[in-house]
Design an enzyme around this catalytic site. Structure first.
Site, PDB file in Angstrom:
ATOM      1  N   HIS A  18      -3.113   7.608   2.728  1.00  0.00           N
ATOM      2  CA  HIS A  18      -3.515   6.271   2.168  1.00  0.00           C
ATOM      3  C   HIS A  18      -5.189   5.684   2.939  1.00  0.00           C
ATOM      4  CE1 HIS A  18      -3.869   2.199   1.284  1.00  0.00           C
ATOM      5  NE2 HIS A  18      -3.574   1.584   2.598  1.00  0.00           N
ATOM      6  N   ASN A  29     -10.233   0.308   0.610  1.00  0.00           N
ATOM      7  CA  ASN A  29      -8.609   0.377   0.412  1.00  0.00           C
ATOM      8  C   ASN A  29      -8.431  -0.174  -0.823  1.00  0.00           C
ATOM      9  OD1 ASN A  29      -5.939  -0.112   0.664  1.00  0.00           O
ATOM     10  ND2 ASN A  29      -5.850  -0.811   2.616  1.00  0.00           N
ATOM     11  N   CYS A  46       0.721  -1.193   0.022  1.00  0.00           N
ATOM     12  CA  CYS A  46      -0.014   0.106  -0.041  1.00  0.00           C
ATOM     13  C   CYS A  46       0.830   1.075   0.102  1.00  0.00           C
ATOM     14  CB  CYS A  46      -0.884  -0.210   1.159  1.00  0.00           C
ATOM     15  SG  CYS A  46      -2.093  -1.410   1.107  1.00  0.00           S
TER      16      CYS A  46
HETATM   17  N1  COA Z   1     -17.712  -8.381  10.871  1.00  0.00           N
HETATM   18  C1  COA Z   1     -18.104  -8.648  12.355  1.00  0.00           C
HETATM   19  N2  COA Z   1     -17.302  -8.941  13.108  1.00  0.00           N
HETATM   20  C2  COA Z   1     -15.894  -8.926  12.656  1.00  0.00           C
HETATM   21  C3  COA Z   1     -15.639  -8.507  11.548  1.00  0.00           C
HETATM   22  C4  COA Z   1     -16.568  -8.133  10.355  1.00  0.00           C
HETATM   23  N3  COA Z   1     -16.293  -8.034   8.973  1.00  0.00           N
HETATM   24  N4  COA Z   1     -14.344  -8.566  11.235  1.00  0.00           N
HETATM   25  C5  COA Z   1     -13.702  -8.987  12.540  1.00  0.00           C
HETATM   26  N5  COA Z   1     -14.910  -9.128  13.306  1.00  0.00           N
HETATM   27  C6  COA Z   1     -14.594  -9.398  14.722  1.00  0.00           C
HETATM   28  C7  COA Z   1     -13.406 -10.182  15.364  1.00  0.00           C
HETATM   29  O1  COA Z   1     -13.573 -11.432  14.904  1.00  0.00           O
HETATM   30  C8  COA Z   1     -13.211 -10.007  16.729  1.00  0.00           C
HETATM   31  O2  COA Z   1     -14.277 -10.693  17.293  1.00  0.00           O
HETATM   32  P1  COA Z   1     -13.757 -11.450  18.515  1.00  0.00           P
HETATM   33  O3  COA Z   1     -13.727 -10.226  19.525  1.00  0.00           O
HETATM   34  O4  COA Z   1     -14.881 -12.208  19.125  1.00  0.00           O
HETATM   35  O5  COA Z   1     -12.650 -12.160  18.337  1.00  0.00           O
HETATM   36  C9  COA Z   1     -14.010  -8.574  16.836  1.00  0.00           C
HETATM   37  O6  COA Z   1     -14.624  -8.404  15.514  1.00  0.00           O
HETATM   38  C10 COA Z   1     -12.731  -7.401  16.849  1.00  0.00           C
HETATM   39  O7  COA Z   1     -11.533  -7.758  15.901  1.00  0.00           O
HETATM   40  P2  COA Z   1     -10.596  -6.700  15.763  1.00  0.00           P
HETATM   41  O8  COA Z   1      -9.541  -7.407  14.547  1.00  0.00           O
HETATM   42  O9  COA Z   1      -9.985  -6.639  16.942  1.00  0.00           O
HETATM   43  O10 COA Z   1     -11.388  -5.365  15.258  1.00  0.00           O
HETATM   44  P3  COA Z   1     -10.767  -4.102  15.042  1.00  0.00           P
HETATM   45  O11 COA Z   1     -11.589  -2.932  15.793  1.00  0.00           O
HETATM   46  O12 COA Z   1      -9.415  -3.904  15.183  1.00  0.00           O
HETATM   47  O13 COA Z   1     -11.175  -3.773  13.551  1.00  0.00           O
HETATM   48  C11 COA Z   1      -9.955  -3.955  11.596  1.00  0.00           C
HETATM   49  C12 COA Z   1     -10.560  -4.636  12.456  1.00  0.00           C
HETATM   50  C13 COA Z   1      -9.497  -4.823  10.491  1.00  0.00           C
HETATM   51  C14 COA Z   1     -11.090  -3.138  10.739  1.00  0.00           C
HETATM   52  C15 COA Z   1      -9.043  -3.013  12.042  1.00  0.00           C
HETATM   53  O14 COA Z   1      -8.227  -3.845  12.832  1.00  0.00           O
HETATM   54  C16 COA Z   1      -8.227  -2.264  10.814  1.00  0.00           C
HETATM   55  O15 COA Z   1      -8.582  -1.759  10.412  1.00  0.00           O
HETATM   56  N6  COA Z   1      -6.696  -2.673  10.831  1.00  0.00           N
HETATM   57  C17 COA Z   1      -5.878  -1.771  10.012  1.00  0.00           C
HETATM   58  C18 COA Z   1      -6.164  -2.701   8.586  1.00  0.00           C
HETATM   59  C19 COA Z   1      -5.653  -2.123   7.601  1.00  0.00           C
HETATM   60  O16 COA Z   1      -5.515  -0.834   7.458  1.00  0.00           O
HETATM   61  N7  COA Z   1      -4.749  -2.831   6.706  1.00  0.00           N
HETATM   62  C20 COA Z   1      -4.339  -2.402   5.426  1.00  0.00           C
HETATM   63  C21 COA Z   1      -3.126  -1.521   5.977  1.00  0.00           C
HETATM   64  S1  COA Z   1      -2.462  -1.004   4.323  1.00  0.00           S
END
Ligand code: COA
Length: 339
Positions: free
Chosen positions: A257, A287, A118
């Site tokens: 980004h 993204n 990215c």
């Molecule tokens: N729908 C519902 N629940 C979901 C889900 C979805 N699409 N995706 C994950 N969950 C659940 C998880 O399983 C977890 O459940 P648990 O607590 O029972 O284990 C819970 O939601 C929390 O997951 P978590 O990963 O801690 O959530 P978060 O608040 O961190 O959000 C992202 C997840 C991926 C949105 C976030 O971490 C993020 O944006 N990270 C950066 C990603 C990114 O930018 N990547 C590219 C970089 S270039």
């Protein structure tokens, strides 16, 4: 910056801008109908409402060619001496996709791919600027194109909602600091020790590093990535401002980004930039990986959110880990977002 004699240091300037998005819109309701997720979860945790997805027959070289042609038209140029393509989804592992894109545009100069996930557009800007400033090329067409829909496991609710497909491109020419479109110094960094936080392990080939059950699919440790993204983009952006000799108060627009609306808000808060100076499009495109920044630049310029003379701060973060930031004095260009 201009020197006392009115001249600036040699640099690259943006002379044209183009982008392409697939016509197929996939909304959160579409995903909630087939994955264990809800519209509210996706919108609330990421800021994404919909994304654009390529049809299966469309290749990265196809979308890169369209965006590149649009950037050339925007710049009123019929060619470039080099084509640099930032992508994580090349048509083939070998050869690079850039030579095919160049050939389709009728070009036969240097053509190569850059793999910085990215952060690919910012790595590409640094390399492309180097080519023009060194005199290797008078004009460089930098394209960023990705189809992450080909990498995510269709059943994986933690990655499918986040990504969209698309392409963006800029045409760079030689110029001087202070010119319209002039790029500032590009700050880049990496941390390979964290490569497992964002990865696609090898599949289908004999490898000394077998991928296991998840081979071939995009894997991400979202929470850790979130924290690194905020810290690295914040630091790189501050370093880019210092290198350009700008204060935070000088920044008219932050173009970060588009990974997650909460990440962008955190980066802006760390820098002390108010919400009205952020430009965003994550709600509509998700993204789009390397293509994220040039797609956002084109949309924002098209809609008047970026205007000639604006001091723009760009920053990105991605797998590798990689990160980067730079500045640009926004030029008087008309982006091409259609043919
Ligand atoms: N729908 C519902 N629940 C979901 C889900 C979805 N699409 N995706 C994950 N969950 C659940 C998880 O399983 C977890 O459940 P648990 O607590 O029972 O284990 C819970 O939601 C929390 O997951 P978590 O990963 O801690 O959530 P978060 O608040 O961190 O959000 C992202 C997840 C991926 C949105 C976030 O971490 C993020 O944006 N990270 C950066 C990603 C990114 O930018 N990547 C590219 C970089 S270039």
């Amino acid at each position: 910056m201009r020197g006392p004699d009115g001249t600036g240091a040699p640099t690259a300037v943006i002379g044209g801008l183009g982008s392409w998005l697939p016509p197929n819109v996939v909304g959160n309701a579409d995903l909630a109908a087939r994955l264990d997720t809800t519209e509210d979860w996706i919108a609330g945790r990421t800021g994404i409402l919909e994304r654009r997805i390529c049809d299966p027959d469309t290749l990265t070289s196809d979308i890169a060619t369209t965006a590149g042609a649009r950037a050339l038209r925007s710049a009123d140029e019929d060619g470039a001496e080099a084509v640099v393509l930032a992508t994580t989804t090349p048509d083939r592992t070998c050869p690079a996709s850039a030579p095919l894109v160049a050939a389709r545009l009728g070009l036969s100069g240097a053509a190569f791919d850059i793999a910085a996930v990215c952060t690919g557009f910012l790595y590409g800007l640094a390399v492309a600027a180097g080519l023009v400033v060194s005199g290797t090329a008078d004009r460089v067409l930098l394209i960023a194109a990705d189809r992450f829909s080909t990498l995510t496991d269709p059943q994986d609710r933690t990655t499918v909602p986040i990504f969209g497909d698309g392409a963006g491109a800029v045409l760079l020419r030689r110029g001087r600091a202070g010119d319209p479109g002039a790029l500032g110094p590009v700050i880049l960094g990496s941390d390979g020790a964290q490569r497992d936080l964002i990865t696609v392990r090898p599949s289908g080939v004999a490898s000394p590093e077998p991928g296991g059950a998840r081979a071939g699919y995009f894997e991400m440790q979202g929470r850790k990535v979130f924290r690194h993204a905020v810290e690295r983009m914040g630091e790189a952006a501050a370093d880019a401002l210092a290198a350009a000799g700008w204060d935070v108060a000088d920044v008219d627009r932050l173009v970060a980004h588009q990974a997650n609306a909460r990440i962008t808000a955190n980066v802006a808060d760390r820098l002390g930039l108010p919400a009205e100076r952020r430009v965003e499009n994550i709600a509509r495109v998700g993204n789009t990986a390397a293509a994220s920044i040039p797609i956002l630049l084109a949309q924002a310029a098209d809609e008047g959110r970026l205007r000639t003379g604006h001091r723009v701060l760009m920053t990105a973060f991605g797998g590798g880990l990689t990160w980067g930031a730079t500045t640009v004095l926004w030029p008087d260009v008309k982006p091409r977002t259609d043919d």
